[in-house]
Design an enzyme around this catalytic site. Structure first.
Site, PDB file in Angstrom:
ATOM      1  CD  GLN A 212      -2.648   1.598   0.230  1.00  0.00           C
ATOM      2  OE1 GLN A 212      -3.048   0.712  -0.528  1.00  0.00           O
ATOM      3  NE2 GLN A 212      -2.966   2.877   0.056  1.00  0.00           N
ATOM      4  CD  GLU A 213       2.712   3.755   3.834  1.00  0.00           C
ATOM      5  OE1 GLU A 213       2.999   4.715   3.089  1.00  0.00           O
ATOM      6  OE2 GLU A 213       2.101   3.890   4.908  1.00  0.00           O
ATOM      7  CB  SER A 214       6.545   1.967  -1.572  1.00  0.00           C
ATOM      8  OG  SER A 214       6.793   0.590  -1.286  1.00  0.00           O
TER       9      SER A 214
END
Length: 365
Positions: A212-214
């Site tokens: 989700q983050e990167s």
């Protein structure tokens, strides 16, 4: 307050005022006022009533009102979806999760044409020279006007290069969602496993946060300044290095190294987990919005986790939490691990009154 709820419950919104309609539905969920939740769901526009989100809450309300047959029919229909609400519905009726992975169908002729393109050769050279920003600009222009079958072939090429974020984003533009191998890579397995063990964290949860983050872009830097796989702010990285790990501070360049970033990210995740009831739902929200905000969002009385998540006031954080837990389930599947269902991953949120009583008991003992 009761007066505010009474006002929201009795005011009649315009048919197009979805903001007010959602506000009173969320107020009803907070109070678990199921009769009003059902009544207000009926007043949503037809397209919103048909969404997975509000169909799930209709089923939840029907179940709480004692209409199990009607509720279970909706739950079973939703359980065919590989999504947060689909998995949540499957838990309600004890159905298996719908993963159904299928590789991306690629036309060999289209794939060959794309691979032989001069633009692709240029992009490949830019990546080899570590000029990733230029490569991304070229890739965006190259794929901007592509049709779905071309996007699929381009996504598979990006995957072959190990350019995972572009593979994920390019395939998404084709509206093909079933290639779980491409969409949920297993990169950096050794540091993820090592740090998950060291911090006593679920590796599927860690993978879900990285995804989700990167989207596995180790060099990415957000507009806010967060860096790397687990999107660490430099100030957070300094805090983790000095206060938690007792190490020298990592430079911004060092935060782009996957092993460093995963070490700091998992250590911080463990820290917020311990601060927030050891509840992964709260820790996930805190990883996105900060632990101070999440502490302010705690309810007075204990709430089921699905209700608390629906009440998160920031839409970005609400969707972030839903996606991370959905991805964690998918990573259980990708890692061939025993599935941990959302109902197990997402324990109830203890209320502030309960926490205060517990603290007072501890003091008296």
């Amino acid at each position: 307050s009761p007066a505010a709820y009474d006002f929201v419950a009795n005011v009649e919104p315009c048919s197009h005022d979805s903001k007010l309609q959602e506000t009173r539905l969320r107020a009803g969920l907070l109070r678990q006022d199921w009769p009003n939740v059902l009544r207000w769901l009926d007043r949503l526009p037809a397209d919103e009533q048909a969404s997975e989100r509000w169909r799930y809450w209709r089923a939840r309300a029907l179940h709480e009102q004692g209409d199990a047959p009607a509720a279970n029919q909706i739950f079973r229909e939703l359980a065919d979806s590989r999504s947060y609400y689909g998995f949540s519905a499957a838990d309600q009726v004890e159905m298996p999760y719908h993963f159904s992975p299928n590789k991306t169908p690629v036309d060999p002729e289209i794939s060959h044409r794309i691979e032989q393109s001069a633009t692709v050769a240029r992009i490949e050279e830019l990546l080899a020279l570590d000029r990733t920003n230029s490569a991304r600009r070229e890739w965006y222009k190259f794929t901007r006007e592509m049709q779905a079958d071309e996007l699929m072939a381009a996504a598979m090429l990006a995957k072959a290069w190990g350019w995972h974020d572009q593979a994920i984003f390019t395939l998404a533009r084709s509206d093909y969602w079933d290639d779980l191998e491409l969409r949920f890579p297993l990169e950096h397995g050794k540091p993820v496993k090592k740090q998950a063990q060291a911090t006593r964290l679920d590796p599927s949860w860690v993978y879900g946060i990285i995804r989700q983050e990167s989207a596995f872009n180790a060099a990415v830097r957000s507009h806010a300044g967060a860096i790397g796989l687990m999107q660490l702010m430099p100030a957070t990285a300094r805090f983790v290095s000095k206060k938690l790990l007792k190490q020298r501070n990592h430079t911004k360049a060092q935060l782009k190294i996957p092993e460093n970033n995963i070490l700091l990210g998992t250590t911080y995740l463990r820290h917020v987990l311990d601060k927030l009831q050891r509840n992964p739902v709260l820790a996930t929200a805190a990883y996105n919005a900060g632990p101070h905000r999440v502490s302010k969002w705690l309810p007075r009385q204990q709430l089921p986790a699905d209700i608390w998540v629906e009440l998160i006031p920031f839409r970005e954080t609400r969707q972030y939490v839903q996606r991370v837990f959905t991805y964690a389930s998918i990573y259980d599947h990708r890692l061939d691990r025993k599935l941990t269902r959302l109902s197990e991953r997402m324990p109830a949120i203890r209320g502030t009154e309960q926490l205060s009583a517990s603290a007072n008991t501890s003091v008296s003992l």
